[in-house]
Write a protein that holds these residues in place. Sequence first.
Motif, PDB file in Angstrom:
ATOM      1  N   UNK A 220      -1.196   8.742   0.929  1.00 39.61           N
ATOM      2  CA  UNK A 220      -1.166   7.485   1.684  1.00 39.61           C
ATOM      3  C   UNK A 220       0.160   7.228   2.390  1.00 39.61           C
ATOM      4  N   UNK A 221       1.206   7.933   2.001  1.00 36.02           N
ATOM      5  CA  UNK A 221       2.513   7.686   2.594  1.00 36.02           C
ATOM      6  C   UNK A 221       2.781   8.606   3.784  1.00 36.02           C
ATOM      7  N   UNK A 222       3.480   8.095   4.778  1.00 36.50           N
ATOM      8  CA  UNK A 222       3.936   8.933   5.883  1.00 36.50           C
ATOM      9  C   UNK A 222       4.956   9.934   5.390  1.00 36.50           C
TER      10      UNK A 222
ATOM     11  N   UNK B 179       3.089  -2.405  -2.142  1.00 37.47           N
ATOM     12  CA  UNK B 179       3.821  -3.340  -1.286  1.00 37.47           C
ATOM     13  C   UNK B 179       2.931  -3.802  -0.122  1.00 37.47           C
ATOM     14  N   UNK B 180       2.723  -5.096  -0.045  1.00 35.72           N
ATOM     15  CA  UNK B 180       1.880  -5.654   1.015  1.00 35.72           C
ATOM     16  C   UNK B 180       2.454  -5.321   2.400  1.00 35.72           C
ATOM     17  N   UNK B 181       3.762  -5.348   2.507  1.00 41.53           N
ATOM     18  CA  UNK B 181       4.408  -5.080   3.782  1.00 41.53           C
ATOM     19  C   UNK B 181       4.142  -3.646   4.247  1.00 41.53           C
ATOM     20  N   UNK B 182       3.964  -2.717   3.290  1.00 43.00           N
ATOM     21  CA  UNK B 182       3.768  -1.316   3.632  1.00 43.00           C
ATOM     22  C   UNK B 182       2.457  -1.049   4.339  1.00 43.00           C
ATOM     23  N   UNK B 183       1.477  -1.951   4.174  1.00 41.65           N
ATOM     24  CA  UNK B 183       0.173  -1.773   4.817  1.00 41.65           C
ATOM     25  C   UNK B 183      -0.095  -2.883   5.830  1.00 41.65           C
ATOM     26  N   UNK B 184       0.948  -3.587   6.212  1.00 39.26           N
ATOM     27  CA  UNK B 184       0.789  -4.693   7.150  1.00 39.26           C
ATOM     28  C   UNK B 184       0.240  -4.178   8.483  1.00 39.26           C
TER      29      UNK B 184
ATOM     30  N   UNK C 290       6.681   3.657   1.253  1.00 38.23           N
ATOM     31  CA  UNK C 290       6.694   2.282   1.735  1.00 38.23           C
ATOM     32  C   UNK C 290       5.524   1.473   1.192  1.00 38.23           C
ATOM     33  N   UNK C 291       4.491   2.178   0.698  1.00 43.21           N
ATOM     34  CA  UNK C 291       3.283   1.498   0.216  1.00 43.21           C
ATOM     35  C   UNK C 291       3.286   1.404  -1.307  1.00 43.21           C
ATOM     36  N   UNK C 292       3.268   2.548  -1.979  1.00 42.23           N
ATOM     37  CA  UNK C 292       3.306   2.568  -3.445  1.00 42.23           C
ATOM     38  C   UNK C 292       4.758   2.777  -3.853  1.00 42.23           C
TER      39      UNK C 292
ATOM     40  N   UNK D 214      13.264   0.896 -13.420  1.00 45.41           N
ATOM     41  CA  UNK D 214      13.401   0.275 -14.736  1.00 45.41           C
ATOM     42  C   UNK D 214      12.229  -0.587 -15.133  1.00 45.41           C
ATOM     43  N   UNK D 215      11.261  -0.756 -14.200  1.00 42.65           N
ATOM     44  CA  UNK D 215      10.110  -1.616 -14.503  1.00 42.65           C
ATOM     45  C   UNK D 215       8.803  -0.846 -14.354  1.00 42.65           C
ATOM     46  N   UNK D 216       8.507  -0.378 -13.124  1.00 42.86           N
ATOM     47  CA  UNK D 216       7.243   0.332 -12.920  1.00 42.86           C
ATOM     48  C   UNK D 216       6.938   0.509 -11.449  1.00 42.86           C
ATOM     49  N   UNK D 217       5.673   0.228 -11.077  1.00 43.26           N
ATOM     50  CA  UNK D 217       5.203   0.490  -9.727  1.00 43.26           C
ATOM     51  C   UNK D 217       4.468  -0.725  -9.166  1.00 43.26           C
ATOM     52  N   UNK D 218       4.457  -0.805  -7.826  1.00 47.41           N
ATOM     53  CA  UNK D 218       3.703  -1.854  -7.149  1.00 47.41           C
ATOM     54  C   UNK D 218       3.187  -1.333  -5.825  1.00 47.41           C
TER      55      UNK D 218
END
Length: 241
Positions: free
Chosen positions: A214-216, A235-240, A222-224, A229-233
């Motif tokens: 999914x990433x360029x 990012x809404x901005x990455x698929x805007x 930019x997306x995942x 120190x926490x984990x993964x998310x």
Amino acid sequence: MDTILVVEDDQDIADLVTLTLKEIGVTVEHCLSGEVALEKLAHNQYDLVMLDVMLPGISGLDVCRQLREQKPEQVILMVTSRNSEIDRVLGLELGADDYMTKPFSVRELQARVRSQLRRVHLLSKISQQQLEKQSPEQYLTLGTLKIDCLSHLVTLNGQNVELTSTEFDLLFYLASHPDQVFSREQLLSSVWGYHHSGYEHTVNSHINRLRNKVETNATKPEIVQTVWGVGYKLCRHGVAA
């Protein structure tokens, strides 16, 4: 009744695994080699394939690679020895949904198989409900990311993204909670359905596989995204749009 194909060249281990799995009410077929496994898989449908890495002839890793190319939706549980870290990594990178290390307990085996089968059943149930309702909830759209929960089709920027069943589940879960950070332990519990410690690498490998699709630039996601120190998310901005 669920059907599981056990690919294991040690007959004693195969007999024990078969007995253990039959205790939870599943049908078990067994074969001793990768060649026979591929032949069976070409002509039959299985809810789960339990695949040993060390096989005579075609290795379990090669079976996993070929199976993932032919049946991307097939659920694969890889089995490795406890000291074969490289095999675990390779198995996950080649497309295994999860792995177990030998020796494993009867309870752990039953729990892990139940977790995988629950995922299969839940997906089937959701798909059937959506098919009957023709519900708009069939789609999850987040910017240029569109996920069809019924057909398991994913598009990003108008381009199809080919995912395995577990990669789909992981992406769908993250996309359902945009910008929310999840630890590896939380993702194991929510996506894979178990809490066994020592298997967090399963999450890492699936995140890497997802990024490659999914990433360029997977090295600068930019997306995942990783929250150190926490984990993964996701990012809404990455698929805007």
